[in-house]
Design a protein around this motif. Structure first.
Motif, PDB file in Angstrom:
ATOM      1  N   TYR A  13       0.847  -1.205   0.000  1.00  0.00           N
ATOM      2  CA  TYR A  13       0.000   0.000   0.000  1.00  0.00           C
ATOM      3  C   TYR A  13       0.870   1.237   0.000  1.00  0.00           C
ATOM      4  O   TYR A  13       1.905   1.285   0.679  1.00  0.00           O
ATOM      5  N   CYS A  42      -3.912 -10.518   7.859  1.00  0.00           N
ATOM      6  CA  CYS A  42      -3.045 -11.352   7.025  1.00  0.00           C
ATOM      7  C   CYS A  42      -3.163 -11.002   5.545  1.00  0.00           C
ATOM      8  O   CYS A  42      -2.380 -11.487   4.723  1.00  0.00           O
ATOM      9  N   LYS A  44      -6.472 -10.739   3.788  1.00  0.00           N
ATOM     10  CA  LYS A  44      -7.672 -11.287   3.145  1.00  0.00           C
ATOM     11  C   LYS A  44      -8.423 -10.206   2.355  1.00  0.00           C
ATOM     12  O   LYS A  44      -8.809 -10.428   1.216  1.00  0.00           O
TER      13      LYS A  44
HETATM   14  P1  ADP Z   1      -7.317  -8.824   6.665  1.00  0.00           P
HETATM   15  O1  ADP Z   1      -8.437  -8.528   5.723  1.00  0.00           O
HETATM   16  O2  ADP Z   1      -6.857 -10.242   6.613  1.00  0.00           O
HETATM   17  O3  ADP Z   1      -7.602  -8.390   8.066  1.00  0.00           O
HETATM   18  P2  ADP Z   1      -5.947  -6.679   5.249  1.00  0.00           P
HETATM   19  O4  ADP Z   1      -5.872  -7.092   3.831  1.00  0.00           O
HETATM   20  O5  ADP Z   1      -6.966  -5.677   5.638  1.00  0.00           O
HETATM   21  O6  ADP Z   1      -6.033  -7.977   6.166  1.00  0.00           O
HETATM   22  O7  ADP Z   1      -4.541  -6.101   5.677  1.00  0.00           O
HETATM   23  C1  ADP Z   1      -3.279  -6.687   5.332  1.00  0.00           C
HETATM   24  C2  ADP Z   1      -2.141  -5.728   5.763  1.00  0.00           C
HETATM   25  O8  ADP Z   1      -2.197  -4.543   4.968  1.00  0.00           O
HETATM   26  C3  ADP Z   1      -2.269  -5.257   7.195  1.00  0.00           C
HETATM   27  O9  ADP Z   1      -0.951  -5.147   7.695  1.00  0.00           O
HETATM   28  C4  ADP Z   1      -2.928  -3.891   7.091  1.00  0.00           C
HETATM   29  O10 ADP Z   1      -2.598  -3.034   8.135  1.00  0.00           O
HETATM   30  C5  ADP Z   1      -2.395  -3.391   5.770  1.00  0.00           C
HETATM   31  N1  ADP Z   1      -3.355  -2.497   5.076  1.00  0.00           N
HETATM   32  C6  ADP Z   1      -4.622  -2.800   4.741  1.00  0.00           C
HETATM   33  N2  ADP Z   1      -5.217  -1.786   4.093  1.00  0.00           N
HETATM   34  C7  ADP Z   1      -4.297  -0.803   4.014  1.00  0.00           C
HETATM   35  C8  ADP Z   1      -4.268   0.516   3.449  1.00  0.00           C
HETATM   36  N3  ADP Z   1      -5.348   1.006   2.835  1.00  0.00           N
HETATM   37  N4  ADP Z   1      -3.140   1.219   3.565  1.00  0.00           N
HETATM   38  C9  ADP Z   1      -2.063   0.722   4.181  1.00  0.00           C
HETATM   39  N5  ADP Z   1      -2.003  -0.496   4.733  1.00  0.00           N
HETATM   40  C10 ADP Z   1      -3.094  -1.265   4.648  1.00  0.00           C
END
Ligand code: ADP
Ligand code: ADP
Length: 233
Positions: A13, A42, A44
């Motif tokens: 990101y 993780c 998802k």
């Molecule tokens: P889950 O859906 O399994 O809880 P995410 O896909 O939301 O996991 O998040 C995976 C990783 O990416 C995490 O470390 C989260 O903090 C990070 N993350 C998720 N969305 C963003 C974003 N928009 N900007 C920066 N980091 C993000």
């Protein structure tokens, strides 16, 4: 035959030097129901964003139905954990919403309204919501709202259904009832499903294949074919 195709996909990101998901390779068959399980954080949701074209991969390739994904896909339906029905619309009008906003249905909506309503009522019947079409979300239980959300996700006959913890907020009885509702719909229509869940029993009950993700790095660490027989026509 292949539907979802991830080839060594990475996503970071913004300017982050850490990948939210890394080196994801995964192929699904047409009509396959997959579940993705793993701890919170993780990757998802990130996987879902990649699969629907909401995020382009930082590295690697994502194709759906043989086409490289280059932007948000239209032919997907989605349902989430939090109820997302619009409170000022009846169940029926909530279910019709994708037909009002997704081309090519949008262009025909006024002309085809009667036919679309019939389609919506048939779906509502399938999930046991006959009699609730003209009620508002607040008049429905949580389980009924989730049934309506699934109808809304399927009304435009999407090729792919994405479910992000759709039953997480429901009590155990309602949840298992809805597993059966979903499994019957899927057995009948054979859309592709990606289900994200914390619930291993749910994954085992519903999915053909279960992928397990780990956190830091966000990777697929296991793949299991479901040994339980799935319903087939
Ligand atoms: P889950 O859906 O399994 O809880 P995410 O896909 O939301 O996991 O998040 C995976 C990783 O990416 C995490 O470390 C989260 O903090 C990070 N993350 C998720 N969305 C963003 C974003 N928009 N900007 C920066 N980091 C993000
Ligand atoms: P991007 O800006 O990388 O395209 P999004 O549009 O998904 O990502 O999110 C906008 C911003 O919100 C991100 O850049 C990030 O700073 C912040 N953000 C959202 N969710 C998270 C998260 N889970 N962890 C860290 N930052 C997040």
């Amino acid at each position: 035959e292949t539907f979802v195709d991830f080839q060594r996909v990475f996503l970071a990101y913004g300017n982050s030097d850490e990948f939210a998901v890394e080196d994801i390779s995964l192929q699904t068959r047409q009509g396959e129901f997959i579940a993705i399980v793993g701890p919170s954080g993780c990757g998802k949701s990130t996987f879902m964003k990649l699969a629907t074209g909401l995020k382009p991969p930082t590295r690697g390739r994502v194709s759906i139905g043989g086409e490289p994904v280059t932007g948000p896909l239209k032919f997907v339906g989605m349902a989430f954990q939090a109820p997302t029905l619009l409170p000022w619309r009846t169940t029926l009008d909530n279910v019709l919403l994708p037909l009002e906003i997704v081309e090519p249905y949008r262009s025909n909506f006024k002309r085809e309204r009667a036919r679309y309503e019939e389609r919506a009522l048939k779906l509502l019947r399938t999930v046991g919501l006959d009699g609730y079409a003209h009620k508002y979300p607040w008049q429905l239980s949580g389980g009924m709202q989730q049934r309506a959300s699934i109808c809304r996700a399927l009304i435009h006959e999407p090729k792919m259904l994405l479910l992000d913890e759709p039953f997480g907020a429901l009590d155990a009885f309602t949840r298992e009832e809805l597993w059966c509702v979903l499994r019957d719909l899927w057995a009948e229509r054979r859309f592709n499903v990606i289900l994200v869940t914390h619930d291993l029993r749910e994954a085992a009950f519903l999915a053909d294949t279960i992928y397990v993700m780990s956190k830091r790095p966000g990777r697929i660490v296991a793949r299991r074919e479901n040994p339980l027989p799935q319903p087939r026509e």
